[in-house]
Scaffold this motif. Structure first.
Motif, short mmCIF file in Angstrom:
data_model
loop_
_atom_site.label_atom_id
_atom_site.label_comp_id
_atom_site.label_asym_id
_atom_site.label_seq_id
_atom_site.Cartn_x
_atom_site.Cartn_y
_atom_site.Cartn_z
N ILE A 292 -7.93 11.68 16.52
CA ILE A 292 -8.12 9.88 15.97
C ILE A 292 -7.89 9.53 17.45
N LEU B 139 -9.04 5.85 7.38
CA LEU B 139 -9.58 6.53 8.75
C LEU B 139 -10.02 7.97 7.85
N GLY C 144 -5.63 1.86 10.01
CA GLY C 144 -6.31 1.19 11.28
C GLY C 144 -6.27 -0.42 10.76
N VAL D 78 -8.76 -3.35 11.22
CA VAL D 78 -9.77 -4.41 12.12
C VAL D 78 -9.22 -5.93 12.32
N VAL E 246 -16.14 1.68 12.34
CA VAL E 246 -15.18 1.28 13.53
C VAL E 246 -14.99 2.29 14.93
N LYS E 247 -14.43 1.51 15.67
CA LYS E 247 -14.76 2.10 16.83
C LYS E 247 -12.66 1.90 17.13
N VAL E 248 -12.32 2.91 17.96
CA VAL E 248 -10.45 3.26 17.76
C VAL E 248 -10.27 1.87 18.87
N ILE F 146 -2.75 1.49 14.34
CA ILE F 146 -4.28 1.98 14.69
C ILE F 146 -5.11 1.18 15.17
N LEU G 196 -8.21 -1.47 15.16
CA LEU G 196 -10.16 -0.38 14.83
C LEU G 196 -10.78 -1.65 15.73
N SER G 197 -12.26 -2.12 15.90
CA SER G 197 -13.34 -2.33 15.97
C SER G 197 -14.31 -2.86 15.38
N ALA H 276 -18.29 -1.04 17.43
CA ALA H 276 -18.40 0.30 17.25
C ALA H 276 -20.16 0.15 16.49
#
Length: 136
Positions: free
Chosen positions: A3, A25, A31, A33, A58-60, A69, A71-72, A76
């Motif tokens: 990751i 994940l 993580g 959000v 999600v995007k890290v 972590i 996340l978004s 993403a």
């Protein structure tokens, strides 16, 4: 699974809290959000947008030393989904301005004309409400 920041992954929502949602994940990594990263729209309640057990993309955003972590979900999404088209009225208005106005002076004179018409119309409406119309 490695990751790293910037990676777009799929996960499962494992918990919902007032300030966001926890996403699993893989077996070893989960993580958060944050509520501000769920959607481009205003999110009042996280539970209105997500539910426990839901699969999400999600995007890290970051990985802290302690293993946290960030996340978004909204980052993403593909760029085409992130940028919503302008309302039709705005698009039409822009097209009119592009095609009608060939120079700044033309745009300014058109603006002044429309502005003066609106002011005159507002004055007439005010006079009618106050009973100051001219009688014939």
């Amino acid at each position: 699974m490695a990751i790293e920041v910037g990676a777009i992954l799929e996960g499962v929502v494992t918990g919902i809290v007032k300030f966001g949602a926890f996403v699993q994940l893989d077996e070893d990594h989960n993580g958060l959000v944050h509520i501000s990263e769920i959607s481009d729209e205003y999110v009042k309640e996280v539970s209105d947008h997500l539910s426990k057990g839901q699969k999400v993309k999600v995007k890290v955003l970051s990985i802290e030393d302690g293993g946290k972590i960030a996340l978004s979900m909204k980052q993403a999404q593909p760029k085409s989904e992130q940028q919503k088209p302008l309302p039709q009225a705005v698009q039409l208005n822009r097209e009119v301005h592009r095609s009608d106005a060939s120079s700044f002076d033309d745009m300014l004179s058109k603006f002044m004309k429309v502005s003066n018409e609106k002011i005159e119309s507002a004055k007439q409406r005010r006079n009618v409400r106050q009973g100051k119309t001219k009688r014939r």
